[in-house]
Design an enzyme around this catalytic site. Sequence first.
Site, short mmCIF file in Angstrom:
data_model
loop_
_atom_site.label_atom_id
_atom_site.label_comp_id
_atom_site.label_asym_id
_atom_site.label_seq_id
_atom_site.Cartn_x
_atom_site.Cartn_y
_atom_site.Cartn_z
N TYR A 1 0.79 -1.24 0.00
CA TYR A 1 0.00 0.00 0.00
C TYR A 1 0.83 1.30 0.00
CZ TYR A 1 -2.53 -3.76 2.44
OH TYR A 1 -3.04 -4.97 2.84
N HIS A 2 1.92 1.34 -0.74
CA HIS A 2 2.74 2.54 -0.74
C HIS A 2 2.99 3.10 -2.15
CE1 HIS A 2 4.63 0.82 3.22
NE2 HIS A 2 3.45 1.39 3.44
#
Length: 534
Positions: free
Chosen positions: A468-469
Site C-alpha cells: 500500500y505505498h
Amino acid sequence: MGTDTYDYIIVGAGSAGCVLANRLSADPRCRVLLLEAGPRDRNPFIHMPAGLARLVNNRRINWNLDTDAEPALAGRRLWWPRGKVLGGSSSINAMCYVRGVPADYDRWAADGAEGWEWAQVLPWFLHSEANSRGGSALHGDAGPLSVADLRHHNPLSDAFIAAAVQAGHARNDDFNGARQLGVGLYQVTQRDGARCSSATAYLHPVRGRRNLTVLTGAHATALGVEGDTATGVHFRHGRQHRHAAASAEVILSAGAVHSPQLLMLSGIGAAAQLRAHGIAVRADLPGVGANLQDHLDICTLVHTHPGVSYDRSNQARIAFDYFLRGRREAGTSNIAEAGGFARSPLAVDARADVQFHFVPAMLDNHGRHRLPGDGYTLHACALHPRSRGRISLRDANPASPPRIQAHYLSDPEGMDLAMMKTCVRMSAEILRQPAFDRWRGAPIFPPRQDLDEAALEAFIRTKAETIYHPVGTCAMGTHAEAVVDPQLRVRGVRRLRVVDASVMPSLVSGNTNAPTLMLAERAAQWILEAAGAS
C-alpha cells in the site's frame, strides 16, 4: 447552479488534504473549499485501531481498486485499497509512523528535487508531530499529529522481536531515531488509544472555521483551465454537477492514483494518450501517471496453537472493552505491531533495503481470505524497487477507475525478483529461531522450507501483494519528465499544485504516510508565502 468562489480549492481530504485545509484556513481572510469523494469518518471501527480488520471489505470508505493483470505475478490483478473517506488512507491504514532515513531525501535533492534534503524536511516532520515520549532533536512534541507507543501488543510480537535478535538483528525502539536498522514495536499514529488520522489531527479541530467549507460525497471530475491557468474544479455532488472557482490556487491531494487521473481528464498529460481518448490537450506533460513505484510484499505464514493469536478473538468482547471500558486491551492494537528494517546481502548502499511487519494472526490476501485455525504472519518488502509502472486513463469518463499497471518485477536486471527471494529467506531465518519454538506449528505459506529456486520464484509470483505505498506518478524535479517543480507547482499550468505522495520522485525507506504529511506541511507554507507576495 451558480459558481461559488474560494481562494483555494483542495481536491481530496486525505493525508495531505486535511493538513492543507488546516493550515490555509488559519488565515480568516482565506476562503478554503475541501472536496472529498467519500463520506465523513463516522464509522466507529475507523477510530478503534484494531477495527481496521473490519474495514477491509467496506467499499463505502475504500476505492477498492485493482491493477491490470500483472505479467510477472502470474497474470494476477492485485487489489489496491485506498481510503475514500475523510482522512483518506490514514483512516484505514495500520498507523505505523515511519519517516524513512536522511539518505532518502538527500537522494530526492540530488535527483532534481532541489531543497528537499533531509536538513530541509526534518523541521517539517517535527512541526507536525506530537510524540508521547516528548520532544528532542529528532521528535516534535507540539504538533497536531499524535504519535504514541502501543497500549497493547500480543505475546507473539515479543517472540518476533526476540527471534529477530537471535537471527542477528539489533533491537531498536525508535525507527525514527538516530538509526533505523533493527527490530522492535512500531510507534503509531494514535491519541489516547484511538486512531489519529489526518482528519482527527488536522481537520476536525478546525471544522468550525467559517472560512472553511468541507464537502463530502463530492467527486472531482475535471479542473477548470483557461489558457494556461487553473481556475476551479468541476465536481459531482450527489446528483448535481457543480463548479467552484479558485481565485488563488487549485491543489490536488487525491493521491498517487487519482491525482494523475484528474490531471489527464483535464487535458494535462501525455498529449498522444489524451487525444486517443478525445481529450483536448491543455499541457503536454508525459510524466503524468508515469514513474509509478510501490513496495511489493511477500508474507510467510505459520500455524500456532489456539488461544494466542488474534485469529479467533472474540470481536464483540474486544469492541466492548474498547468502547465501554476505556480504550483498552486488544482494541488498541494496530495489528501490525512489530517489525523492523534490515540490510540484505543485496543492499547497494547504507540504507535498509528490507522492511518487516509482523502480524499475530494469519493474513492471506490482505485478510480477505480467512484461513482455518490460528497462526502468525511475517510481511517482508523490498524497499527500493527498480521496476516502474504507470497510471493511465481507461476512458474519458471520470467515473471509470484508472488503469493501474504497476509492472512489478519488471526491471531488466532482475534485481526486484532477487530481492523478493531474499525477503522470503530472511523471513524464514527469523521464524526458525528458538524464540518461536513454543509457538511454532506447521508452515502455511510457503508450505515447506526446502523450496528450490523454481518453487521459490513460483511462490513469489503467485502470492506477492502490495503493502500500500504507491508514489511517484506526478514526480517533482527539474528534469524533462517532472510533473511539478520543487515547490510542487504543475509545470506549464499556473495556479495549480499537486501535494500528495504522487510527487515523491522515489520511494522512501518505509511507510509513506508520515512523509506525505510532511510534504503537505511544507507546501502549505509555500502557498501562504505566494499569497503574501501577490
